[in-house]
Design an enzyme around this catalytic site. Structure first.
Site, PDB file in Angstrom:
ATOM      1  N   HIS A 144      -7.910 -19.387 -45.023  1.00 59.04           N
ATOM      2  CA  HIS A 144      -7.391 -18.056 -44.722  1.00 59.04           C
ATOM      3  C   HIS A 144      -6.400 -17.569 -45.776  1.00 59.04           C
ATOM      4  CE1 HIS A 144      -8.565 -18.673 -40.219  1.00 59.04           C
ATOM      5  NE2 HIS A 144      -9.601 -18.514 -41.022  1.00 59.04           N
ATOM      6  N   CYS A 155      -7.827  -3.893 -58.068  1.00 58.50           N
ATOM      7  CA  CYS A 155      -8.692  -4.624 -59.001  1.00 58.50           C
ATOM      8  C   CYS A 155      -8.936  -6.075 -58.578  1.00 58.50           C
ATOM      9  CB  CYS A 155      -8.133  -4.569 -60.427  1.00 58.50           C
ATOM     10  SG  CYS A 155      -6.730  -5.671 -60.704  1.00 58.50           S
TER      11      CYS A 155
HETATM   12  P1  NAD Z   1      -3.390 -21.079 -32.999  1.00 55.47           P
HETATM   13  O1  NAD Z   1      -2.012 -20.482 -33.017  1.00 55.47           O
HETATM   14  O2  NAD Z   1      -4.508 -20.286 -32.449  1.00 55.47           O
HETATM   15  O3  NAD Z   1      -3.370 -22.451 -32.182  1.00 55.47           O
HETATM   16  C1  NAD Z   1      -2.428 -23.446 -32.435  1.00 55.47           C
HETATM   17  C2  NAD Z   1      -2.900 -24.726 -31.755  1.00 55.47           C
HETATM   18  O4  NAD Z   1      -1.967 -25.746 -32.076  1.00 55.47           O
HETATM   19  C3  NAD Z   1      -2.995 -24.642 -30.243  1.00 55.47           C
HETATM   20  O5  NAD Z   1      -4.221 -25.195 -29.811  1.00 55.47           O
HETATM   21  C4  NAD Z   1      -1.812 -25.508 -29.767  1.00 55.47           C
HETATM   22  O6  NAD Z   1      -2.117 -26.202 -28.557  1.00 55.47           O
HETATM   23  C5  NAD Z   1      -1.676 -26.475 -30.912  1.00 55.47           C
HETATM   24  N1  NAD Z   1      -0.333 -27.018 -31.107  1.00 55.47           N
HETATM   25  C6  NAD Z   1       0.868 -26.444 -30.801  1.00 55.47           C
HETATM   26  N2  NAD Z   1       1.869 -27.256 -31.174  1.00 55.47           N
HETATM   27  C7  NAD Z   1       1.295 -28.363 -31.733  1.00 55.47           C
HETATM   28  C8  NAD Z   1       1.806 -29.554 -32.309  1.00 55.47           C
HETATM   29  N3  NAD Z   1       3.134 -29.766 -32.400  1.00 55.47           N
HETATM   30  N4  NAD Z   1       0.925 -30.477 -32.785  1.00 55.47           N
HETATM   31  C9  NAD Z   1      -0.414 -30.267 -32.709  1.00 55.47           C
HETATM   32  N5  NAD Z   1      -0.951 -29.161 -32.161  1.00 55.47           N
HETATM   33  C10 NAD Z   1      -0.104 -28.214 -31.678  1.00 55.47           C
HETATM   34  O7  NAD Z   1      -3.658 -21.560 -34.493  1.00 55.47           O
HETATM   35  P2  NAD Z   1      -4.999 -21.630 -35.343  1.00 55.47           P
HETATM   36  O8  NAD Z   1      -6.063 -22.332 -34.580  1.00 55.47           O
HETATM   37  O9  NAD Z   1      -4.581 -22.171 -36.654  1.00 55.47           O
HETATM   38  O10 NAD Z   1      -5.465 -20.112 -35.516  1.00 55.47           O
HETATM   39  C11 NAD Z   1      -4.549 -19.056 -35.686  1.00 55.47           C
HETATM   40  C12 NAD Z   1      -4.706 -18.192 -36.917  1.00 55.47           C
HETATM   41  O11 NAD Z   1      -3.401 -17.787 -37.307  1.00 55.47           O
HETATM   42  C13 NAD Z   1      -5.298 -18.844 -38.119  1.00 55.47           C
HETATM   43  O12 NAD Z   1      -6.177 -17.926 -38.675  1.00 55.47           O
HETATM   44  C14 NAD Z   1      -4.129 -19.056 -39.097  1.00 55.47           C
HETATM   45  O13 NAD Z   1      -4.518 -18.672 -40.399  1.00 55.47           O
HETATM   46  C15 NAD Z   1      -3.059 -18.118 -38.637  1.00 55.47           C
HETATM   47  N6  NAD Z   1      -1.694 -18.703 -38.603  1.00 55.47           N
HETATM   48  C16 NAD Z   1      -1.259 -19.549 -39.579  1.00 55.47           C
HETATM   49  C17 NAD Z   1       0.025 -20.097 -39.513  1.00 55.47           C
HETATM   50  C18 NAD Z   1       0.491 -21.039 -40.606  1.00 55.47           C
HETATM   51  O14 NAD Z   1       0.104 -20.882 -41.758  1.00 55.47           O
HETATM   52  N7  NAD Z   1       1.309 -22.024 -40.294  1.00 55.47           N
HETATM   53  C19 NAD Z   1       0.858 -19.793 -38.439  1.00 55.47           C
HETATM   54  C20 NAD Z   1       0.396 -18.906 -37.452  1.00 55.47           C
HETATM   55  C21 NAD Z   1      -0.896 -18.381 -37.548  1.00 55.47           C
HETATM   56 ZN    ZN Z   2      -4.854  -4.484 -60.233  1.00 58.22          ZN
END
Ligand code: NAD
Ligand code: ZN
Length: 283
Positions: A144, A155
């Site tokens: 992502h 561009c």
């Molecule tokens: P999500 O927020 O949908 O789900 C997070 C998952 O992590 C849940 O299933 C939860 O039960 C679990 N979880 C919570 N605490 C935990 C822990 N301490 N250890 C292990 N598991 C734990 O996240 P997703 O599935 O990554 O999808 C969300 C979207 O949001 C993605 O597209 C992502 O790119 C983006 N996102 C990224 C970040 C980041 O870069 N850190 C943060 C927030 C959202």
């Molecule tokens: Zn440019």
């Protein structure tokens, strides 16, 4: 079939030992991570209830139409998230995985939905290089995108951007060094496609893996959520770490209902030294 999550965790024949046997015998391990692995580093998941999350839904800001209508609002949200993430450190789970990636010389590959760069920082730190200098074959596949990169909205020129964003006005937002147009965060927004080359690469890793280790993802966001299915369909085994069950739990043989930073280091401890698989691990 999922081994009873209530069966003993530790000791001979315990679930940790079974998982370590699978991982130790694997020639190739695909590690699929999501926001949960960074939760204990202080990076909020999108399910968090604080700050901006109370006022906006992520899908209303991480969105190309929102950027077109109000780039300052979208950049302000990213500026805030970037500052928050810049203050976070990789946690014990990031470091344990980084060690396996390094000691297996890339036979373990991380495929992450996270944009926070914490996997790459852990790998860089353990190998004594700057994050930008991590070799391509050890670099996590960031499906992502990366929050500390920007891409030109006209561009397409993309580059790392580590300095804080000045979101006081549209004029102070970062501009493209090539064409002068406004840049945007180099992340995949709702409604946008993933980078196809990167996705193909991730699919190849998923299909090739003997074990898929799924950590901290809700398994709801496509196409990332389909990758562990590919591992399973190709005959690989699935191990999941998540305090809550997910749609991916039904693929798993072993599910550790635990926070990543608590269980992952113990799960992986000493693994890279095992005489397993192809012996691609260093002695
Ligand atoms: P999500 O927020 O949908 O789900 C997070 C998952 O992590 C849940 O299933 C939860 O039960 C679990 N979880 C919570 N605490 C935990 C822990 N301490 N250890 C292990 N598991 C734990 O996240 P997703 O599935 O990554 O999808 C969300 C979207 O949001 C993605 O597209 C992502 O790119 C983006 N996102 C990224 C970040 C980041 O870069 N850190 C943060 C927030 C959202
Ligand atoms: Zn440019």
């Amino acid at each position: 079939m999922l081994i009873d999550p209530a069966a003993p965790l530790r000791g001979p024949g315990g679930r940790l030992e079974l998982a370590r046997e699978l991982l130790g015998a694997a020639q190739c391990v695909a590690v699929f991570t999501g926001a949960g692995i960074s939760a204990e580093s202080g990076v909020p998941t999108f399910r968090g209830a604080d700050g901006w999350w109370r006022r906006y839904r992520p899908q209303d800001l991480a969105n190309p139409l929102a950027f077109r209508d109000d780039p300052l609002l979208v950049w302000s949200w990213y500026a805030w998230r970037r500052e928050l993430i810049a203050r976070c450190e990789p946690n014990a789970a990031h470091y344990a995985l980084a060690r396996c990636v390094l000691e297996s010389a890339g036979a373990w590959r991380i495929i992450t939905q996270n944009v926070d760069g914490l996997h790459q920082r852990a790998i860089a730190e353990l190998s004594g290089v700057a994050p930008g200098e991590v070799p391509d074959d050890l670099r996590p596949l960031a499906l992502h995108g990366e929050i500390f990169r920007v891409r030109c909205s006209e561009c397409g020129h993309a580059a790392p951007h580590l300095e804080p964003i000045d979101a006081t006005s549209v004029e102070t937002l970062p501009c493209c060094p090539e064409c002068g147009a406004l840049t945007r965060p180099a992340v995949v927004w709702f409604g946008e496609s993933l980078d196809n080359t990167q996705l193909q690469h991730a699919m190849g890793v998923a299909e090739h893996a003997d074990v898929g280790l799924v950590i901290g993802t809700s398994g709801l966001v496509q196409p990332a959520a389909s990758l562990p299915h590919m591992t399973r369909q190709a005959g690989g085994r699935i191990i999941e770490v998540n305090p809550d069950p997910t749609p991916l739990t039904e693929l798993a043989e072993l599910w550790f209902a635990s926070k990543a930073a608590l269980i992952v280091p113990e799960l992986l401890e000493g693994l890279a030294g095992l005489e397993g698989g192809t012996g691609r691990f260093r002695p």
